[in-house]
Design an enzyme around this catalytic site. Sequence first.
Site, PDB file in Angstrom:
ATOM      1  N   ASP A   1      43.777  38.043  25.960  1.00  0.00           N
ATOM      2  CA  ASP A   1      44.029  38.790  27.172  1.00  0.00           C
ATOM      3  C   ASP A   1      44.275  38.144  28.293  1.00  0.00           C
ATOM      4  OD1 ASP A   1      42.817  40.720  29.112  1.00  0.00           O
ATOM      5  OD2 ASP A   1      41.285  41.394  27.698  1.00  0.00           O
TER       6      ASP A   1
ATOM      7  N   HIS B   1      36.280  43.233  32.549  1.00  0.00           N
ATOM      8  CA  HIS B   1      37.054  42.611  33.734  1.00  0.00           C
ATOM      9  C   HIS B   1      36.296  42.593  35.073  1.00  0.00           C
ATOM     10  CE1 HIS B   1      40.662  42.297  31.130  1.00  0.00           C
ATOM     11  NE2 HIS B   1      40.117  42.956  30.248  1.00  0.00           N
TER      12      HIS B   1
ATOM     13  N   CYS C   1      45.020  43.871  31.360  1.00  0.00           N
ATOM     14  CA  CYS C   1      45.907  44.810  30.496  1.00  0.00           C
ATOM     15  C   CYS C   1      46.958  44.978  31.246  1.00  0.00           C
ATOM     16  CB  CYS C   1      45.145  45.906  30.078  1.00  0.00           C
ATOM     17  SG  CYS C   1      46.215  46.946  28.832  1.00  0.00           S
TER      18      CYS C   1
ATOM     19  N   ASN D   1      39.859  38.917  33.236  1.00  0.00           N
ATOM     20  CA  ASN D   1      38.530  39.016  32.695  1.00  0.00           C
ATOM     21  C   ASN D   1      37.404  38.124  33.422  1.00  0.00           C
ATOM     22  OD1 ASN D   1      40.601  38.908  30.426  1.00  0.00           O
ATOM     23  ND2 ASN D   1      38.551  39.840  29.410  1.00  0.00           N
TER      24      ASN D   1
END
Length: 298
Positions: free
Chosen positions: A14, A207, A238, A247
């Site tokens: 991520d 996030h 994303c 994050n």
Amino acid sequence: MTNEVRIVEVSPRDGLQNEKTLLPPDIKIALIDRLSATGLRTIETTSFVSARWVPQLADAAEVFRSIRKVPGVTYPVLVPNEQGYRIARQAGANEVSVFTAASEAFNRANINASIAESLERFQPVLEEAKAEGVKVRGYVSTALGCPYQGEVPIADVVSVARRLYDMGCYEVSVADTIGVGTPAKARAVLHAVSQEIPMHALAVHFHDTYGQALANILACLEEGVRVVDSAVSGTGGCPYAKGASGNVASEDVVYMLHGMGMQTGINLDMLVATGAWLSGQLNKPTASRVTKARTTTA
Ligand code: HMG
Ligand code: MG
């Protein structure tokens, strides 16, 4: 209730999938190897998705093959379909994560499928995984809000989470993809999901777009969750969720947990050093407050 929390470190996946700076494979391998030495037990290493959709992780197989696999650490990888599953298996993966969402428009933008279609795609993945002894984790994105639809009904989150669990996911991560959630809502969503899936099979994934992630995690810990996803240096987001930022930083989560007397098995100093090193590699300031505090006051 146990005092132990398992951190699922998602920075190599991520974290790096949304960075402008494309890191070469050897730096990704060094990142994962450094993370493996910190005491983390779960490190999501990469994604076997289309390189056209996520060029940042086009080197997934090379990276996965080359990392040091430390006994006791699991290295899940993201797969969107059977094709990804097969390539991941050829590279040696023995744990995978499938991902869908609680809102249709986001899912379409992210994996070009409706929620129902994505679950259909996962069916053969879960069947093959079961036959091959591969563990599968599931993500429910947009659980606290969608970049297209806005509000997402809690019932939709619960039903998608339930489907993933019923299909055989051993753990379902409830994700605030765009970081819009606030603590009471995060807790309410987790509570509702935990009425259908045992709490020990749930994780939370925040996030930090609106700076609410640590507060949300605390609320969810109070509700009983003991698995938290995070990324060193607060990297990530994303690419198909407009406006999503990184994050929550692993360093900040671990600092908070240790301060509360909870155990993670993680060496915070090593995590901070790794986060600072990664921000240097990405040539951008760390988003971790703990790393900032420890590296600028030293
Ligand atoms: P598509 O274009 O609809 O797929 O994409 P397709 O089946 O028509 O295939 C198109 C091409 O992709 C074909 O190649 C396939 O072979 C190839 P071509 O014939 O054009 O040369 N392909 C693949 N290649 C490698 N690996 C694969 C694969 N599958 C097909 N697995 C697809 C559909 C799902 C592939 C695409 O939409 C995709 O890769 N999406 C990934 C998006 C993504 O990775 N997003 C970020 C991760 S999710 C996230 O960050 C949220 C999370 O953190 C939780 C949260 O915060 O909410 C998990
Ligand atoms: Mg995410």
